[in-house]
Design a protein around this motif. Structure first.
Motif, PDB file in Angstrom:
ATOM      1  N   HIS A  77      -7.011  -4.719   8.885  1.00  0.00           N
ATOM      2  CA  HIS A  77      -8.513  -5.053   8.798  1.00  0.00           C
ATOM      3  C   HIS A  77      -8.462  -6.159   9.855  1.00  0.00           C
ATOM      4  O   HIS A  77      -9.382  -6.237  10.694  1.00  0.00           O
ATOM      5  CB  HIS A  77      -9.113  -5.657   7.579  1.00  0.00           C
ATOM      6  CG  HIS A  77     -10.348  -6.441   7.752  1.00  0.00           C
ATOM      7  ND1 HIS A  77     -11.543  -5.681   7.890  1.00  0.00           N
ATOM      8  CD2 HIS A  77     -10.788  -7.579   7.665  1.00  0.00           C
ATOM      9  CE1 HIS A  77     -12.717  -6.529   8.155  1.00  0.00           C
ATOM     10  NE2 HIS A  77     -11.963  -7.514   8.027  1.00  0.00           N
ATOM     11  N   GLY A 126      -5.979   4.455   6.570  1.00  0.00           N
ATOM     12  CA  GLY A 126      -6.621   4.574   5.022  1.00  0.00           C
ATOM     13  C   GLY A 126      -7.835   4.574   4.937  1.00  0.00           C
ATOM     14  O   GLY A 126      -8.708   5.240   5.606  1.00  0.00           O
ATOM     15  N   ASP A 127      -8.320   3.521   4.168  1.00  0.00           N
ATOM     16  CA  ASP A 127      -9.932   3.081   4.116  1.00  0.00           C
ATOM     17  C   ASP A 127     -10.150   1.789   4.091  1.00  0.00           C
ATOM     18  O   ASP A 127      -8.863   1.009   4.102  1.00  0.00           O
ATOM     19  CB  ASP A 127     -10.498   3.937   2.627  1.00  0.00           C
ATOM     20  CG  ASP A 127      -9.375   3.496   1.457  1.00  0.00           C
ATOM     21  OD1 ASP A 127      -9.162   2.207   1.501  1.00  0.00           O
ATOM     22  OD2 ASP A 127      -8.975   4.461   0.835  1.00  0.00           O
ATOM     23  N   VAL A 128     -11.208   1.135   3.918  1.00  0.00           N
ATOM     24  CA  VAL A 128     -11.518  -0.274   3.847  1.00  0.00           C
ATOM     25  C   VAL A 128     -10.595  -1.053   2.974  1.00  0.00           C
ATOM     26  O   VAL A 128      -9.887  -1.977   3.411  1.00  0.00           O
ATOM     27  CB  VAL A 128     -13.004  -0.615   3.661  1.00  0.00           C
ATOM     28  CG1 VAL A 128     -13.143  -2.054   3.605  1.00  0.00           C
ATOM     29  CG2 VAL A 128     -13.574   0.285   4.657  1.00  0.00           C
ATOM     30  N   GLN A 129     -10.653  -0.478   1.759  1.00  0.00           N
ATOM     31  CA  GLN A 129      -9.619  -1.375   0.801  1.00  0.00           C
ATOM     32  C   GLN A 129      -8.334  -1.558   1.286  1.00  0.00           C
ATOM     33  O   GLN A 129      -7.698  -2.429   0.919  1.00  0.00           O
ATOM     34  CB  GLN A 129      -9.813  -0.703  -0.550  1.00  0.00           C
ATOM     35  CG  GLN A 129     -11.363  -0.951  -1.284  1.00  0.00           C
ATOM     36  CD  GLN A 129     -12.131   0.601  -1.000  1.00  0.00           C
ATOM     37  OE1 GLN A 129     -12.197   0.994   0.004  1.00  0.00           O
ATOM     38  NE2 GLN A 129     -12.721   0.913  -2.002  1.00  0.00           N
ATOM     39  N   VAL A 130      -7.755  -0.191   1.905  1.00  0.00           N
ATOM     40  CA  VAL A 130      -6.374  -0.409   1.899  1.00  0.00           C
ATOM     41  C   VAL A 130      -6.053  -1.199   3.354  1.00  0.00           C
ATOM     42  O   VAL A 130      -5.117  -2.075   3.457  1.00  0.00           O
ATOM     43  CB  VAL A 130      -5.841   1.307   2.604  1.00  0.00           C
ATOM     44  CG1 VAL A 130      -4.596   1.324   3.224  1.00  0.00           C
ATOM     45  CG2 VAL A 130      -5.863   1.775   1.231  1.00  0.00           C
ATOM     46  N   ARG A 131      -7.012  -1.149   4.287  1.00  0.00           N
ATOM     47  CA  ARG A 131      -6.972  -1.980   5.339  1.00  0.00           C
ATOM     48  C   ARG A 131      -7.189  -3.574   5.099  1.00  0.00           C
ATOM     49  O   ARG A 131      -6.792  -4.158   5.817  1.00  0.00           O
ATOM     50  CB  ARG A 131      -8.154  -1.609   6.733  1.00  0.00           C
ATOM     51  CG  ARG A 131      -7.730  -0.301   6.860  1.00  0.00           C
ATOM     52  CD  ARG A 131      -8.497  -0.072   8.321  1.00  0.00           C
ATOM     53  NE  ARG A 131      -9.895   0.051   8.494  1.00  0.00           N
ATOM     54  CZ  ARG A 131     -10.655   1.216   7.896  1.00  0.00           C
ATOM     55  NH1 ARG A 131     -10.161   2.248   7.880  1.00  0.00           N
ATOM     56  NH2 ARG A 131     -12.091   1.271   7.715  1.00  0.00           N
ATOM     57  N   ASN A 132      -7.771  -3.804   3.946  1.00  0.00           N
ATOM     58  CA  ASN A 132      -7.805  -5.314   3.597  1.00  0.00           C
ATOM     59  C   ASN A 132      -6.693  -5.807   2.916  1.00  0.00           C
ATOM     60  O   ASN A 132      -6.328  -7.138   2.844  1.00  0.00           O
ATOM     61  CB  ASN A 132      -8.913  -5.370   2.477  1.00  0.00           C
ATOM     62  CG  ASN A 132     -10.176  -5.241   3.225  1.00  0.00           C
ATOM     63  OD1 ASN A 132     -10.449  -5.572   4.335  1.00  0.00           O
ATOM     64  ND2 ASN A 132     -11.245  -5.078   1.928  1.00  0.00           N
ATOM     65  N   VAL A 133      -5.658  -4.985   2.567  1.00  0.00           N
ATOM     66  CA  VAL A 133      -4.469  -5.215   2.107  1.00  0.00           C
ATOM     67  C   VAL A 133      -3.206  -5.090   2.819  1.00  0.00           C
ATOM     68  O   VAL A 133      -2.069  -5.758   2.909  1.00  0.00           O
ATOM     69  CB  VAL A 133      -4.287  -4.768   0.479  1.00  0.00           C
ATOM     70  CG1 VAL A 133      -3.078  -5.232  -0.114  1.00  0.00           C
ATOM     71  CG2 VAL A 133      -5.492  -4.994  -0.207  1.00  0.00           C
ATOM     72  N   SER A 181      -5.050  12.673   1.839  1.00  0.00           N
ATOM     73  CA  SER A 181      -4.620  11.525   1.995  1.00  0.00           C
ATOM     74  C   SER A 181      -5.018  10.560   3.045  1.00  0.00           C
ATOM     75  O   SER A 181      -4.945   9.387   2.936  1.00  0.00           O
ATOM     76  CB  SER A 181      -3.015  11.601   2.145  1.00  0.00           C
ATOM     77  OG  SER A 181      -2.856  12.176   3.325  1.00  0.00           O
ATOM     78  N   GLY A 225      -8.177   0.774  12.964  1.00  0.00           N
ATOM     79  CA  GLY A 225      -9.645   1.282  12.036  1.00  0.00           C
ATOM     80  C   GLY A 225      -9.234   2.652  11.521  1.00  0.00           C
ATOM     81  O   GLY A 225     -10.030   3.019  10.733  1.00  0.00           O
ATOM     82  N   MET A 269       0.736  -1.283   0.074  1.00  0.00           N
ATOM     83  CA  MET A 269       0.081  -0.089  -0.038  1.00  0.00           C
ATOM     84  C   MET A 269       0.902   1.214  -0.145  1.00  0.00           C
ATOM     85  O   MET A 269       0.287   2.382  -0.435  1.00  0.00           O
ATOM     86  CB  MET A 269      -0.962   0.082   1.181  1.00  0.00           C
ATOM     87  CG  MET A 269      -2.028  -1.078   1.225  1.00  0.00           C
ATOM     88  SD  MET A 269      -3.113  -0.963  -0.445  1.00  0.00           S
ATOM     89  CE  MET A 269      -2.501  -1.926  -1.425  1.00  0.00           C
TER      90      MET A 269
END
Lengths: 155, 281
Positions: free
Chosen positions: B77, B100-107, B189, B97, B33
């Motif tokens: 995540h 970043g955002d959800v998608q960033v936290r997923n990876v 950002s 939590g 990321m």
């Protein structure tokens, strides 16, 4: 040196030789021919390129195709089953959760993720859950309405 | 935005990965990321990339004897939502939590974030407040470095060439402790303009222990030791918060001048402390 990757996209198997530097979004659009995921900001901010990787949303502009080797991808094209729209798609349609439509594929997949994680979100939680997706038409209110409607419909 | 060409290896075992990076000249890819955006902008142009994404044994969260161990490749995540982190180190879960955002936290991964050591990253504040240990491994040895000795400068850590982060060990928070992570995210950002991680242990009405980690302010995160002392000596939250950033040279950029940043740090330190105190029993 090119590498061979095999992955499943929307239930269909794909095998291709790709350069390691090929981004997943470019692979999806230009090699697999799936233009549902969009290229917006290209800087992992806007979320237009959002797809699901093994069931979790990711920004496909910030991942190499080689990282997806052996994994399962769902794009917006794979969401409707047997010609029937997914309940989240249905809700976006009914609530007019879009204006120009550019952000919609990403918005819908992020909404799907949001409702999987939290089936009964508050408006605040909906907005927080969609923080990784930007709508440059600023049509957020109808998007929030759509997610709320999808939650109500048990999506 | 297309990165420069590079050779890519995706080892399956830790041994293989450590052998590949032993020379110290290959770039390590965790969640990517931070690295992938840098490569797309060609600010980073590594010739060879070793992807840790397929190495088994680097992912997972467990608690044993009062210590929470989190594998380097564990995603934000997972840390945000894991029952183990929420029960035993809720400050870290809350901090995760905010990334970043959800998608960033997923990876994005814990190991990648600490190794990258962005001055505006969220974890360092929490890891300092939690007095965490960063476990490092190379082909030759493993060692453990306290978070306070790990973050040395902007994008600079105690990691030596050939070493990777293996896991992060967090002493479990006491059930009676209060905690809070207060962040001012940059509106574009999402990075921390300032971020304050606070832990409070009470003894009756007295504050028996205060731990405060601050990120976004300087080249690297730091503990607000003076503020901790003020609280532990019976001083008020306002007096403690007023010392945050003393002796530091705050970052200054288009969004936040040094003075404004310092102001934000003190306001949000007071908020984080108030929340932590209210959550402590």
């Amino acid at each position: 040196m090119k590498r061979k990757i095999s992955l499943t996209i929307n239930g269909k198997s794909y095998t291709d030789e790709v350069e390691p530097r090929l981004l997943l979004i470019h692979y999806l659009r230009e090699v697999a021919g799936l233009t549902g995921p969009h290229i917006g900001c290209e800087t992992s901010i806007c979320g237009a390129c959002t797809v699901m990787l093994d069931g979790r949303t990711v920004k496909s502009c910030t991942m190499f195709a080689v990282q997806a080797d052996g994994r399962q991808i769902l794009t917006i094209e794979g969401l409707a089953a047997d010609g029937k729209l997914d309940p989240v798609q249905e809700a976006f349609w009914n609530e007019h959760g879009l204006q120009c439509g550019f952000c919609t594929p990403g918005m819908i997949l992020s909404s799907k993720q949001l409702l999987e994680d939290n089936p009964n979100p508050t408006d605040q939680e909906i907005r927080h859950g969609l923080e990784g997706n930007l709508c440059r038409c600023t049509g957020y209110q109808h998007i929030v309405n759509a997610v709320r409607a999808a939650a109500k419909a048990g999506a | 935005m297309i990165p420069q060409t590079f050779e890519y290896t995706a080892p399956q075992t830790l041994e293989e990965a450590l052998g590949l990076i032993a020379g110290g000249d290959r770039k390590i890819l965790a969640g990517g990321m931070s690295l992938i955006p840098l490569m797309k902008l060609r600010l980073a142009t590594p010739g060879e990339v070793v992807d840790l994404g397929r190495v088994s044994g680097l992912n997972g969260i467990s608690e044993n004897g009062g210590v929470v161990s989190i594998g380097a490749m564990t995603t934000h995540h997972a840390i945000e939502t894991s029952r183990v982190t929420r029960a035993h180190c809720p400050l870290l879960a809350e901090t995760a939590g905010h990334i970043g955002d959800v998608q960033v936290r997923n990876v994005g991964t814990l190991g990648g974030a600490v190794a990258h050591a962005d001055p505006a990253a969220d974890y360092p504040a929490a890891l300092l407040a939690l007095e965490a240990q960063i476990k490092l491994i190379s082909a030759q040895a493993t060692r453990s470095v306290a978070a306070s000795d790990f973050f040395l400068d902007a994008f600079t850590t105690a990691l030596e060439p050939g070493e990777i982060v293996l896991e992060v060990e967090v002493p479990a928070e006491d059930q009676s402790e209060g905690y809070s992570y207060e962040k001012v995210p940059h509106p574009a950002s999402g990075f921390a303009v300032v971020g304050i991680a606070a832990r409070i242990k009470k003894d009756g009405n007295r504050i028996a222990m205060a731990r405060i980690g601050v990120t976004g302010m300087g080249a690297h995160a730091f503990r607000a030791l003076a503020a901790e002392k003020v609280l532990e000596n019976g001083g008020s939250v306002a007096d403690a918060a007023a010392t945050v950033g003393d002796g530091e040279t705050p970052n200054s950029d288009l969004y936040a001048s040094a003075d404004y940043r310092l102001h934000l740090a003190r306001v949000h330190a007071a908020r984080a402390l108030a929340t932590a105190i209210s959550r402590a029993s």
